[in-house]
Each structure stands twice: as structure tokens, then as C-alpha cells.
Design an enzyme around this catalytic site. Structure first.
Site, PDB file in Angstrom:
ATOM      1  CD  GLU A 490      -3.213   0.605   2.049  1.00 58.29           C
ATOM      2  OE1 GLU A 490      -4.160   1.389   2.119  1.00 58.29           O
ATOM      3  OE2 GLU A 490      -3.166  -0.449   2.706  1.00 58.29           O
ATOM      4  CD  GLU A 762      -4.397  -0.428   9.244  1.00 55.15           C
ATOM      5  OE1 GLU A 762      -5.067  -0.047   8.261  1.00 55.15           O
ATOM      6  OE2 GLU A 762      -3.663  -1.438   9.216  1.00 55.15           O
ATOM      7  CG  HIS A 783      -1.630   2.771   9.825  1.00 51.98           C
ATOM      8  ND1 HIS A 783      -1.289   1.878   8.836  1.00 51.98           N
ATOM      9  CD2 HIS A 783      -2.704   3.440   9.357  1.00 51.98           C
ATOM     10  CE1 HIS A 783      -2.120   2.000   7.812  1.00 51.98           C
ATOM     11  NE2 HIS A 783      -2.982   2.960   8.098  1.00 51.98           N
TER      12      HIS A 783
END
Length: 883
Positions: A490, A762, A783
Site C-alpha cells: 500500500e 493501525e 500507522h
């Protein structure tokens, strides 16, 4: 409290640091830290009116600048070839625009400044600094070149050329860019410490070029340039849909060397079809998957004079110029930073050799190895070990994150990647010849070269680790663009994450140039209808756009940067984009209600396993959308006021009033209860002033009751979390904010810390309480979004706040709010004016506060647990009283 019990002793203690910083000066004032457009001695200034900034050093309390004088010239003896000067009687020292005759392109200008203060002191002229203007389109006489034939090889091509520098050099500048990534060598050595150049931008709109001063590296006579190309973001895998060649299928190089000789003559060397290329030892290189390097394929001397090569070297092919613009680099380059040695080398239960570096970081591992020719060593990367202690990579999805090195015969070598980076704490080593020792491995952190500006510490070790994790989450994800995560397939510039974290980012590091660069891409990739993509640069073009709280990056970050740096320029540059975004929402709203479109909502909010009592933390997505509609409208109004667009202020104020009323009509009962009875619903309504004044106190009480109902746990996701503690403090519930901050059980900020995290996760429970993992396809352990609590920690625990009416910390509010059983806290911030410090202790019922204010700034100090307000100028102050 009886005011007579206050014992203020605010002595103007001018600390050693301030004295030290002016040591050697005969006068009491000096200027330092000169910058142009947030950069030190930049080479690629495209702005026709670049802006100058400086900091004042003074050993005298309450120092304010009363006038400044700037002069600009064409050589270091500015007064001999002066092209512009100005003298103004005001206190402005940040982002003063050049207003002389038109600047010439591709020209170096020198400048300096001196100032007077309110005590009658005049500084010496500063040291001479410079800036160089960039190339205009017509200045590029070079050609884009690529390999002969089609660029289909997986390996990285090497491109080379020798030049004869016929006379003694006065000045030599190289301008380089590429489609893909490049690494440039001159006479056998890297020409810079930049990595992943030319950086990632919205390539279809613009590509950055870099400028390098090679004056001291060029030799009279023959010189050799060797440049390698990698796939990078341009041609390699990008996004999580398996796409590659997103921007193009051909890597290419554009190189232009401009030499001025001491006799005044000039010569330009360019890329053309006399350059040659061949494949080299980098057999494969990909952002997600890593790099394969075969030392047996090295061609020693390929980047040096006299290299003959072999039949594999072919003439390059010239390709047509594209439609994209070439722009000067406006943000910081990616550089190497901290290094880590292994803290442990061990065998896992599965028998694999694993190395623990003790810190989740982004970069790569440098490997020392020696072995038989053809020996293949693999280095795989992971963030965590599983419950059994084995190497865990399932959360990487399709990203391989593996570097492979193939040895040449029995020669000691040092390996590191060129065009790939990894996110990791642990590495698994396969195929290493002989015994693997700590001496063979060094982990190197790479991230955009942003100066550290803020520090925060407290008496609580867990909070200090949280701050550490926030900083390292920022370092790992600020690799040229603000990515969501640095390890899986990503690594995209998710707009929601960036806007949520921007304020915290500006405390930790100097992100002025970083976000200035990235916001240009936000504008470039904004859709024609005004909608803003989920990610920037936008590689998810087949998906819908315009998600509330994500697309609002268009308004939120420009305003945040204005507050943090006093940069009116970013408001001016981004204002058309801000307006297009608000107008887009208006175009899809029905009766001023934004109840259409696809939204992520309060992403990754708390979902209890068994919520039988109906208190699920699901917040209606259109309810959230309406609050961000109003917020973006308010920020547009703010920007319009700053920029003097008074007609538009009136227009959007009317829209704001209607949108808030539409929210109330749709989402609030007569008794003040919101349709979604969640923490995020109340937080956003209160943060963005969506409710009538009479209903706000009750809404805050409902928020607090919800938090208490969850046992002093938060339930917020990406959109509610950044504002949660701010709202509690706004309505005098600092104790509740501290209860949330200090909460150690899931869900909380400290739960990952207690579980051993070294970066922000995250998910609130990336590793569950039983040691198992959350859903593997979306479970990053680096994250930064939830690290947005750092903004509250700086502003409320330390108490360092900008003031919107006088942004950039020209005026400062110092308002610490002790709590959470903390006995001390210290925050420091290097602002555009200098260092701000707020440090307090609370022991035996006595509160002590030390405050530092930089020259040319003022501060208001709100002493906690009193009604006392002190207005102070620059200097160091001490406050002490019974608490």
C-alpha cells in the site's frame, strides 16, 4: 482560592543557552537560521517572489524587532553587485517576499539581513546565504533518454557518459530528473546523499528535478557520469490492486550539466544519443517487493573515466518530451538518519534465524558478507513475531519485502538496496555464509530530512514511550509523501490519515516544506468537479472520491500549516483547491445536507465483541459528513479573511449557517440528543460548533457519560480520535481526557505501549490481549493516525499553543493543564521565531513553571488552578506558587 496564597516569582532568568547562542558577538542582537521558502540555501526556487525568514538572537529580555533591512546581490560581496534591497519599519521576520526586479532563471542570488530592536540595538549583517532560481521550460536543452529498444528488463539500467571539462571551473550545476528513480555517480562516487530521487509527485501533472552543485567535484579534463534507474513508483508495483506501469512503461533520464569557467565562458553537457547503457547488478527492484543484487554482474569502473565496457553497452534512445511540467524540488529530500545494531540474534521455534533491531523503523539493512561466488543471501522483513515467537509476514499481504544478495567470490562486501525500502523491526536471514554476528548487520532509518522541532517528556514512562512511538510513526511514514503505512502493498498518501495527524506532525518536526510539496499534488490530483481523491498522488483512479474527513485535507492542512508557520502563501496557493472542495460538497448536498456519496466514516472505530446493550460505537456516516462540510466551510472562511476576500467571506458564512441548521434539523432531538449516541458524534459536533450554544454543555455531559459507560475507554476511530481530548478540555473535562490518556487496557493509547509497540498501530488491538492478531489483511504496526493525540499532549499537558490571530507562534499561549497524576512535563518547540519552552513540576502542593519565549514573539501565560494571566515578552521566566 485566596489570591494572596499565590507566590509568583517570575524572575527573568536568562538561561545559559541564550547567552551561549550569542557568545562572540559584541552587540546584544544577532540574526541566524536564514531560510528561503522554508529551505536553507535552496537550488530550485521556482517562485518569482521568494520569501525570506530569519531568527533573532538576543540576550535582552522583551526583545522585539522594530525594523529590518534585506539586500540581495549576484555575488557574495552583495554591495558590489546588488540587485535589490529593502528597509521596513516593522516586526516581520518570517516569509518576507522579494519585491525587486524580475529574477532571472537558473541564477544564484546572495542575500543577507540585519535588524534593529526595541532596545535600540542594531545587529551586524548576517552571514551571506544564497538561493538559486530554477530552470524555465526553455532552459531545458537536454533530451529524455532511455535504453535501446523497449524498456522491458526487470533489471536496473546503468547509463553513462564521459565529458571533457576543458578549463578551470568557476561553477558547475547538474540538473537531473527521471521517470522512475535515479542514483547518480560522478567519477565513481555518489553525487549526493539524497535517496529515491526525484521523489513521488502527481507525475502526470509534474515531475520534480534536483539541482546539484558539482563545482568541487568536477575535475579539469575528463569526467564520467554514471546513473542507475529504478522502477520506483513510476513503473513498479503501486497500490493494492496489483497494478504496475501506472504512470508509464519506460524509465528515462534527463540530465543537464551547466559549467561556467573562470574565464567567463559557459558550456552545457546534456543527455543525448551519445550516452550508453547496459544492465547491471540490480536484477530486480520494487518498492513493495525489495531488491535483488548480483555482485557477479558488477562492472567495476562503469562510473569512472576510461571504462571500456563490453558489447552489452548500447547507445541510448531519445524519447519525446511528455506533457508533464518539470518543477524544482520544494520539499526536503529523503536521507539516511538513525542506525541500529541488533539487540538480539536468535532461532525461532521454526528454526529460522531472526534478528531483532529493537525498533520498528523504515529504511533498510546494510549487510556485510563474504562467501563463495553464487552464494545467495535473503533478508526478509517483518514488524512483529507471532504468539509462538515466529517470524510473521501475513500482514504484508502481497508485499514480499525481501532483499536478495548474490555474492561474488570470497570478497568482503557491503550490501544495501538502492530503489526499495522496508518497514520492519525484525529480519529473517537465509543463506548467510558462516556465523551471523551483530557486526554484519546495521539497520538504517530513511525518511524525509525534516529537522526535529518538538520534544515532549513527562514523569510517566508509558506516556514518554507513546511520544516516542508517535515520532517514529511519523519518521517511518514521511518518506517523501505522508503514507498510511510503510510495509505492506500500500504505502499510499491517504488523505484522511494526513489531515488527522498534521498538527502533531508540525510539533514533532519541521513539515512546512514537506506539506507544501505534497499539497501541490492534492491540487493537481483534485478532480475537475472539485472532489478530492482518497490518496495523493492518486493511484486509485477507478474508485470513488470525496470521502468526508479524507477529502477535507484540501482545507484542513493549509489552515494547520498557516497556524504552525504563519505561512499565508500556502493559503493563497491552495485557496482555489479549498474553494473547489467546498463548492463540490455544495453541489452534491440536498437542501444544504450532505447525505450522498461514499464515505469511510469513523474508520476503525471500536467494535465491541458482544454489544448486547445497544451502545455500539457506529456513527452515521452522513452525520459525520455534515460536520466536515461545516468545518471545511469554516476553514475556507478563515482563509478568505486572511487573504482579504471579503465578498467570499459573506457568501460562505451564509452557507455555514445553513449547513449547521441542516445538521441540527437532521441529527438532534428537541432535548439535545444526537441521532448517533457515540463519542465521535458528540466530539465532532462540539469540535466544529454544530450545536446551538444552549445545547453544548449537555452534549459534553453526554460525551463524558458515554466514556464512563465504557469504563473510561475511548471508542473513536480515525476521525473522532484527533479531537476527543481537545473537546473534553474545551468543556473543562481535563480529568476525563487524562483518564483516557492514562488508560492502559484496550482500547486505549497505552494498550499498544504495554504490548511492546515502538510505533503507533493501525488498530487499537493490532495484537489482541490473547497474543493473536487482528485481521491480517489490514493490520499495520506502523500507522500514525492515532498518534494525533500528540497534538493534545503538546497543547494541554505542556501547554504550548499557537494563536490564530497572530499565527506561526508570533503570539503564543502557554496554558499547561496538569493532571493524570503527572508530577512533571516539559514541552519544547523550535518555532520560526526560535525556541518555545514550557516545563512544569508539581510536588508537595507547589507548582513550578518555567517558560521560554523567543525574541520577536510574545506570550500569554495562563497559570493553572488560578485566575491569573501573565503577558510576557521574550526571555526565560519562572513561576512558582501553592497549587
Amino acid at each position: 482560592m485566596n489570591p494572596s496564597s499565590l507566590m509568583p516569582r517570575f524572575t527573568a532568568v536568562f538561561a545559559f543557552l541564550i547567552f551561549a547562542s550569542v557568545a562572540g558577538f559584541s552587540q546584544k542582537i544577532a540574526v541566524e537560521d536564514l531560510t528561503v521558502e522554508h529551505l536553507v540555501n535552496p537550488f530550485t526556487i521556482d517562485d518569482a517572489h521568494p520569501r525570506f525568514s530569519w531568527k533573532i538572537v538576543s540576550s535582552v529580555k522583551n526583545t522585539m524587532q522594530t525594523s529590518y533591512e534585506i539586500r540581495v546581490g549576484l555575488n557574495e560581496s552583495i554591495e558590489k553587485k546588488q540587485v535589490w534591497s529593502t528597509k521596513e519599519n516593522n516586526d516581520q521576520s518570517v516569509l518576507i517576499p522579494y519585491s525587486g526586479a524580475d529574477l532571472k532563471s537558473n541564477t544564484r542570488y546572495y542575500w543577507q539581513v540585519r535588524v534593529k530592536d526595541n532596545h535600540g540595538n542594531t545587529s551586524k549583517w548576517s552571514t551571506v546565504q544564497f538561493f538559486q532560481t530554477g530552470l524555465k521550460t526553455e532552459d531545458w536543452v537536454s533530451n529524455w533518454v532511455t535504453v535501446a529498444g523497449n524498456d522491458t528488463a526487470a533489471s536496473s539500467p546503468m547509463i553513462r557518459k564521459e565529458f571533457n571539462v576543458s578549463k578551470k571551473v568557476r561553477n558547475a550545476m547538474a540538473f537531473i530528473t527521471s521517470k522512475g528513480l535515479y542514483e547518480a555517480h560522478l567519477n565513481g562516487n555518489r553525487i549526493s546523499d539524497h535517496y529515491f530521487a526525484p521523489g513521488w509527485t502527481s507525475y502526470k501533472d509534474h515531475i520534480q528535478y534536483q539541482a546539484y552543485d558539482l563545482t568541487n567535484l568536477l575535475k579539469t579534463g575528463w569526467n564520467a557520469f554514471g546513473i542507475s534507474l529504478g522502477n520506483g513508483w513510476y513503473k513498479g508495483n503501486i497500490g493494492f490492486a496489483g497494478q504496475n506501469k501506472f504512470y508509464g512503461d519506460t524509465r528515462a533520464l534527463l540530465f543537464q550539466l551547466e559549467v561556467t569557467y573562470t574565464d567567463g565562458t559557459k558550456e552545457i553537457f546534456i543527455t543525448d544519443d551519445t550516452w550508453k547503457s547496459a544492465n547491471g547488478p540490480i536484477l530486480y527492484s520494487d518498492i513493495y517487493n525489495g531488491e535483488t543484487y548480483d555482485a557477479r554482474q558488477e562492472q567495476p569502473g562503469w562510473d569512472r573515466v576510461g571504462f571500456k565496457g563490453n558489447s552489452s553497452w548500447k547507445a541510448v534512445r531519445i524519447i519525446p518530451k511528455g506533457n508533464e511540467k518539470l518543477v524544482g524540488m520544494s520539499g526536503p529530500p529523503v536521507r539516511k538518519h538513525e542506525t541500529f545494531k541488533p539487540v538480539k540474534i536468535f532461532k525461532t521455534p521454526l528454526g529460522e534465524t531472526v534478528v531483532d533491531f529493537g525498533q520498528n523503523l523504515v529504511g533498510w539493512v546494510m549487510l556485510n558478507a563474504k562467501g563463495a561466488s553464487g552464494t545467495k543471501i535473503s533478508i526478509s522483513h517483518a514488524e512483529v513475531l507471532d504468539k509462538a515467537g515466529n517470524f510473521y509476514t501475513t500482514n504484508l499481504r502481497s508485499a514480499k519485502q525481501t532483499n536478495q544478495y548474490i555474492l561474488k567470490g570470497n570478497v568482503a562486501q557491503i550490501f544495501e538496496p538502492h530503489f526499495s525500502f522496508q518497514g520492519f523491526r525484525y529480519v529473517k536471514i537465509d543463506g548467510y555464509p558462516g556465523e551471523l554476528t551483530a557486526d554484519a548487520l546495521t539497520a538504517v532509518a530513511l525518511y524525509s530530512d525534516m529537522n526535529t522541532t518538538g520534544t515532549f517528556t513527562s514523569s510517566n514512562a508509558l506516556i514518554n514511550q507513546l511520544q516516542h512511538n508517535i515520532q517514529w510513526g511519523q519518521k517511518g511514514n514521511f518518506v517523501d509523501v505522508p503514507t498510511d503505512c510503510p510495509q505492506r502493498d500500500e504505502r499510499l498518501g491517504w488523505t484522511g490519515d494526513a489531515q488527522a495527524f498534521a498538527n502533531t506532525a508540525a510539533f514533532n518536526m519541521d513539515v512546512a516544506g514537506f506539506f507544501t510539496k505534497w499539497m501541490k499534488d492534492v491540487s493537481a490530483d483534485q478532480l475537475e468537479n472539485g472532489s478530492v481523491p482518497y490518496v495523493v498522488p492518486n493511484v486509485l483512479t477507478k474508485r470513488d472520491a470525496g470521502s468526508a474527513g479524507w477529502a477535507d485535507v484540501a482545507t484542513i492542512i493549509p489552515w494547520d500549516m498557516y497556524l504552525a508557520y504563519g505561512d499565508k502563501g500556502i493559503l493563497s496557493a491552495q485557496y482555489p483547491s479549498m474553494k473547489k472542495w467546498v463548492d463540490y460538497i455544495s453541489s452534491v448536498a440536498k437542501n444544504d445536507l450532505w447525505n450522498t456519496g461514499s464515505h469511510f466514516g469513523d474508520w476503525l472505530f471500536y467494535r465491541p465483541n458482544d454489544d448486547n446493550d445497544g451502545r455500539a460505537a457506529v456513527t452515521d456516516k452522513y452525520m459525520i459528513a455534515q460536520t466536515f462540510y461545516a468545518h471545511s466551510t469554516q476553514l475556507l472562511i478563515n482563509a478568505a479573511r486572511v487573504l482579504g476576500k471579503n465578498d467570499e467571506v459573506s457568501k460562505y458564512e451564509a452557507l455555514l449557517k445553513r449547513s449547521k441548521q441542516a445538521y441540527v434539523n437532521e441529527n438532534m432531538t428537541a432535548n439535545g440528543k444526537l441521532a448517533s449516541n457515540t463519542q465521535t458524534a458528540y466530539v465532532l459536533a462540539l469540535q466544529f460548533d454544530m450545536l446551538p450554544e444552549a445545547n453544548r454543555k449537555q452534549a459534553a455531559e453526554r460525551l463524558v457519560q458515554n466514556i464512563r459507560d465504557y469504563g473510561n475507554h475511548l471508542t473513536t476511530g480515525f476521525l473522532g480520535t484527533p479531537y476527543l481530548c481537545h473537546v473534553l478540555s474545551k468543556f473543562s473535562y481535563d480529568n476525563v481526557a487524562y483518564d483516557l490518556l492514562m488508560q492502559e487496557s484496550y482500547p486505549s493509547w497505552l494498550y499498544p505501549v504495554k504490548m511492546g509497540a515502538t510505533t503507533i498501530w493501525e488498530r487499537w488491538d493490532g495484537i489482541k490481549q490473547d497474543g493473536t492478531f487482528q485481521t491480517a489483511d489490514m493490520n499495520s504496526f506502523n500507522h500514525y493516525a492515532y498518534g494525533a493525540i500528540g497534538d493534545w499532549m503538546y497543547k494541554n499537558i505542556a501547554g504550548i499553543n499557537p494563536v490564530a490571530e497572530n499565527p506561526g507562534y508570533k503570539e503564543i499561549l502557554i496554558a499547561p493543564k496538569p493532571g493524570g497524576k503527572l508530577s512533571s512535563a516539559t514541552g519544547e518547540l523550535q518555532t520560526v521565531y526560535g525556541k518555545v519552552k514550557s516545563s512544569w513540576t508539581l510536588q508537595n502542593g507547589v507548582f513550578k513553571l518555567d517558560v521560554s519565549v523567543p525574541p520577536n514573539s510574545t506570550a500569554t501565560v495562563l497559570l493553572p488552578n488560578t485566575d491569573r494571566k501573565e503577558k510576557i515578552g521574550s526571555g526565560d521566566y519562572h513561576f512558582e506558587y501553592k497549587y
